[in-house]
Motif scaffolding. Sequence first.
Motif, PDB file in Angstrom:
ATOM      1  N   SER A 161      44.176  50.760  31.003  1.00 26.93           N
ATOM      2  CA  SER A 161      44.182  50.469  29.573  1.00 26.93           C
ATOM      3  C   SER A 161      43.662  51.663  28.779  1.00 26.93           C
ATOM      4  CB  SER A 161      43.277  49.274  29.300  1.00 26.93           C
ATOM      5  OG  SER A 161      41.931  49.645  29.550  1.00 26.93           O
ATOM      6  N   LYS A 210      39.169  49.924  36.172  1.00 19.98           N
ATOM      7  CA  LYS A 210      38.801  48.579  35.773  1.00 19.98           C
ATOM      8  C   LYS A 210      38.098  47.873  36.924  1.00 19.98           C
ATOM      9  CE  LYS A 210      40.946  44.226  34.501  1.00 19.98           C
ATOM     10  NZ  LYS A 210      42.186  43.490  34.333  1.00 19.98           N
ATOM     11  N   LEU A 252      49.255  41.499  38.445  1.00 22.49           N
ATOM     12  CA  LEU A 252      48.566  40.542  39.289  1.00 22.49           C
ATOM     13  C   LEU A 252      47.500  39.962  38.361  1.00 22.49           C
ATOM     14  CD1 LEU A 252      48.770  39.870  42.342  1.00 22.49           C
ATOM     15  CD2 LEU A 252      46.990  41.562  42.737  1.00 22.49           C
ATOM     16  N   LEU A 253      47.694  38.745  37.882  1.00 22.79           N
ATOM     17  CA  LEU A 253      46.918  38.242  36.737  1.00 22.79           C
ATOM     18  C   LEU A 253      47.019  39.285  35.635  1.00 22.79           C
ATOM     19  CD1 LEU A 253      43.747  36.583  38.318  1.00 22.79           C
ATOM     20  CD2 LEU A 253      45.911  35.539  37.703  1.00 22.79           C
ATOM     21  N   ASN A 254      45.855  39.718  35.116  1.00 27.22           N
ATOM     22  CA  ASN A 254      45.941  40.702  34.042  1.00 27.22           C
ATOM     23  C   ASN A 254      45.805  42.140  34.553  1.00 27.22           C
ATOM     24  OD1 ASN A 254      46.138  41.453  31.282  1.00 27.22           O
ATOM     25  ND2 ASN A 254      43.952  41.908  31.320  1.00 27.22           N
ATOM     26  N   ASP A 255      45.774  42.315  35.870  1.00 28.81           N
ATOM     27  CA  ASP A 255      45.685  43.672  36.408  1.00 28.81           C
ATOM     28  C   ASP A 255      47.078  44.241  36.601  1.00 28.81           C
ATOM     29  OD1 ASP A 255      42.978  43.577  36.559  1.00 28.81           O
ATOM     30  OD2 ASP A 255      42.894  43.044  38.671  1.00 28.81           O
ATOM     31  N   HIS A 271      32.497  42.856  31.748  1.00 29.22           N
ATOM     32  CA  HIS A 271      31.300  43.618  32.102  1.00 29.22           C
ATOM     33  C   HIS A 271      31.072  44.802  31.176  1.00 29.22           C
ATOM     34  CE1 HIS A 271      30.451  41.317  35.564  1.00 29.22           C
ATOM     35  NE2 HIS A 271      31.442  41.755  36.295  1.00 29.22           N
ATOM     36  N   ALA A 325      37.496  46.235  49.298  1.00 29.02           N
ATOM     37  CA  ALA A 325      37.845  45.183  48.338  1.00 29.02           C
ATOM     38  C   ALA A 325      39.304  44.763  48.509  1.00 29.02           C
ATOM     39  CB  ALA A 325      37.583  45.658  46.911  1.00 29.02           C
ATOM     40  N   GLU A 366      41.185  51.691  26.847  1.00 27.91           N
ATOM     41  CA  GLU A 366      39.718  51.747  26.907  1.00 27.91           C
ATOM     42  C   GLU A 366      39.254  52.500  28.158  1.00 27.91           C
ATOM     43  OE1 GLU A 366      41.228  48.652  26.203  1.00 27.91           O
ATOM     44  OE2 GLU A 366      40.841  48.906  24.057  1.00 27.91           O
ATOM     45  N   VAL A 367      39.886  52.180  29.291  1.00 31.05           N
ATOM     46  CA  VAL A 367      39.492  52.837  30.548  1.00 31.05           C
ATOM     47  C   VAL A 367      39.850  54.320  30.490  1.00 31.05           C
ATOM     48  CG1 VAL A 367      40.049  52.987  33.009  1.00 31.05           C
ATOM     49  CG2 VAL A 367      39.525  50.774  31.985  1.00 31.05           C
ATOM     50  N   LEU A 369      39.148  41.348  43.183  1.00 36.13           N
ATOM     51  CA  LEU A 369      37.707  41.148  43.284  1.00 36.13           C
ATOM     52  C   LEU A 369      37.122  42.007  44.395  1.00 36.13           C
ATOM     53  CD1 LEU A 369      37.636  37.300  42.893  1.00 36.13           C
ATOM     54  CD2 LEU A 369      36.747  38.970  41.267  1.00 36.13           C
ATOM     55  N   ASP A 370      35.825  42.052  44.404  1.00 32.56           N
ATOM     56  CA  ASP A 370      35.124  42.835  45.407  1.00 32.56           C
ATOM     57  C   ASP A 370      34.099  41.933  46.065  1.00 32.56           C
ATOM     58  OD1 ASP A 370      34.322  45.225  46.709  1.00 32.56           O
ATOM     59  OD2 ASP A 370      32.523  45.186  45.487  1.00 32.56           O
ATOM     60  N   ARG A 425      33.587  51.632  38.512  1.00 36.69           N
ATOM     61  CA  ARG A 425      34.510  50.528  38.321  1.00 36.69           C
ATOM     62  C   ARG A 425      33.834  49.477  37.461  1.00 36.69           C
ATOM     63  NH1 ARG A 425      37.019  46.401  42.501  1.00 36.69           N
ATOM     64  NH2 ARG A 425      38.730  45.694  41.181  1.00 36.69           N
ATOM     65  N   LEU A 426      34.507  49.052  36.408  1.00 38.40           N
ATOM     66  CA  LEU A 426      33.912  48.080  35.486  1.00 38.40           C
ATOM     67  C   LEU A 426      33.515  46.814  36.232  1.00 38.40           C
ATOM     68  CD1 LEU A 426      36.124  48.316  32.265  1.00 38.40           C
ATOM     69  CD2 LEU A 426      34.464  49.914  33.186  1.00 38.40           C
ATOM     70  N   GLU A 427      34.372  46.399  37.167  1.00 40.71           N
ATOM     71  CA  GLU A 427      34.100  45.190  37.930  1.00 40.71           C
ATOM     72  C   GLU A 427      32.797  45.324  38.732  1.00 40.71           C
ATOM     73  OE1 GLU A 427      35.499  42.353  37.723  1.00 40.71           O
ATOM     74  OE2 GLU A 427      34.497  41.413  39.419  1.00 40.71           O
ATOM     75  N   TRP A 428      32.513  46.531  39.203  1.00 45.56           N
ATOM     76  CA  TRP A 428      31.302  46.759  39.994  1.00 45.56           C
ATOM     77  C   TRP A 428      30.085  46.972  39.098  1.00 45.56           C
ATOM     78  CZ3 TRP A 428      33.895  51.198  43.233  1.00 45.56           C
ATOM     79  CH2 TRP A 428      34.757  50.644  44.194  1.00 45.56           C
ATOM     80  N   ASN A 457      37.830  43.458  30.916  1.00 43.87           N
ATOM     81  CA  ASN A 457      36.743  43.101  31.819  1.00 43.87           C
ATOM     82  C   ASN A 457      35.493  42.833  30.975  1.00 43.87           C
ATOM     83  OD1 ASN A 457      34.451  43.349  33.718  1.00 43.87           O
ATOM     84  ND2 ASN A 457      36.082  43.792  35.155  1.00 43.87           N
TER      85      ASN A 457
END
Lengths: 256, 164, 107
Positions: A34, A256, A184-187, B74, A216, A36-37, B159-160, A201-204, B72
């Motif tokens: 995105s 992301k 894959l969903l919103n990814d 986060h 992962a 933002e990223v 996911l992780d 990584r934002l998720e992390w 996200n």
Amino acid sequence: MCSITILLAAGASLVHGAQPFRPQPLKSGIEFSSAEVRALQHDDFSSPAMLWATRGEKLWSESAGASGKSCASCHQDARASMKGVTPRYPQIDPGTARLVNIEGRINQCRTRHQQAAALGYESDDLLGLTAYVGMQSRGLPLNVVIDTQNRRHFERGRDMYYTRMGQMDLACTHCHDRNFGRKLLNDTISQGHGNPYPVYRLEWQTMGSLHRRLRACFFGVRAERPAAGSQDLLDLELFLAWRAQGLTVETPGVRK
Amino acid sequence: MMRHTPNTLRRRVLKGIAGGVLLPASAPARAQLPQSARPPLAELVPVLKDITGGAAVREGRVKLQIPKLAENGHLVPLTVSVDSPMTAADHVRTLYLLSEKNPRPVIAKIGMGPDTGRAALTTRIRLAGAQYVVAVAQMSDGSFWGTATDVIVTETACLDADGV
Amino acid sequence: MSLARILVPPKARRGDVVDVRIAIQHPMETGFRMDNNGRKIAKNVVNNLVCRYNGAEVFRAELGSGIAANPYLQFYFLAKDSGKVEFEWVDDAGEKGSAAASIAVTA
């Protein structure tokens, strides 16, 4: 059902026999990210990944271990000495004839030359040094060479890439060769290249290694996860590096 | 019949939180509202009351720049700015960033003054799901101004499991 | 090792509005997460950050768990005289951090 299995098996063996498929054109994951990223990765101050690169820069000239040496004691200025290093990894270490990646090489330097303890694979210090070393090659194309020394590892990594695994019964290729660009969903699924790693990584909510990201993926297909730094992930890393030849290093990246 | 563009929605949100009193939506208007705009921000009423002491929050002067769709929760980049000359006579005293649905509604409380030069802040916030983000500024004359923006927050598919 | 990066322009003209940025490496633990053994991880966020310019406070932030990990703030101050720009912060565990830079202000 039976014929489907046979067809898939035939497809898989075709892939194995011929030159493995490489997506064309090769696209870095940042192109699937995105705005933002992208903005985070492209601004060297606001990128959270740069906090780790800054940590690595500090560690570079701090002495460690019984030798009292720092990285800089042998390698001087990383901006010159480390330029072009990351694109050649993973590579065979002549001393042990084993495949090592940048993380492994840094830890070898620590144990062999600094007489210091190896750093934990996902430790801030190892991520920091890996990011700092990688950053010196930003913009340079990945260029591992497959030769008689590393071919065995390359082939193991390649086979893993095309092998269905886990409860989802998916191989890497199903997402990253056949379905990149799709959702894959919103990814948005990327081509699965390692050129920005280690990444924030934002998720992390933190920095992580390529091996953490690969774990992962194994988790995503509900397969058993090889340990970070294991031979399996090193071999896969070599295949991915070959597959991404020509893409430029983005370390330290943001995803992301 | 009234049409609810994003602007009139935002106005309704602010009306709703002004003075900590929820204004009831008229029945036909409510029928047109999307689910995300239910008579809004009930969660924030007590928080707003603490901040304003019951004074009205007027719409305007405060601007929130935040992605409409945050991929996200986060890390959501955000810039908040207040239209103020930032002089000794007329400046922003305190700027609040509030979230409607986070477990702790006050994201940040910023103290500033004439020496700050410009009433603006860029930062990154966490959002626990799709919700309104509210910014309220208290001016040097004691008045409160604010704005509210709704943000859609999506979850990741990849996911992780390595966790913390 | 507490680590932060700051960006303060080395010089400015008197009366300029100067843009400063700070990024701090900190997990901003919310207190709502569990570790891999199911134990709650204690809340620990950078709860207060102050920026002083030649000793005078120009910006203060009280932060909560709604601020993203590795907090990043960009804000402003009014350039008056050459001197020091100092940042100080503290987290819930009482750990303090600071960073400083100097700025040359010309007429």
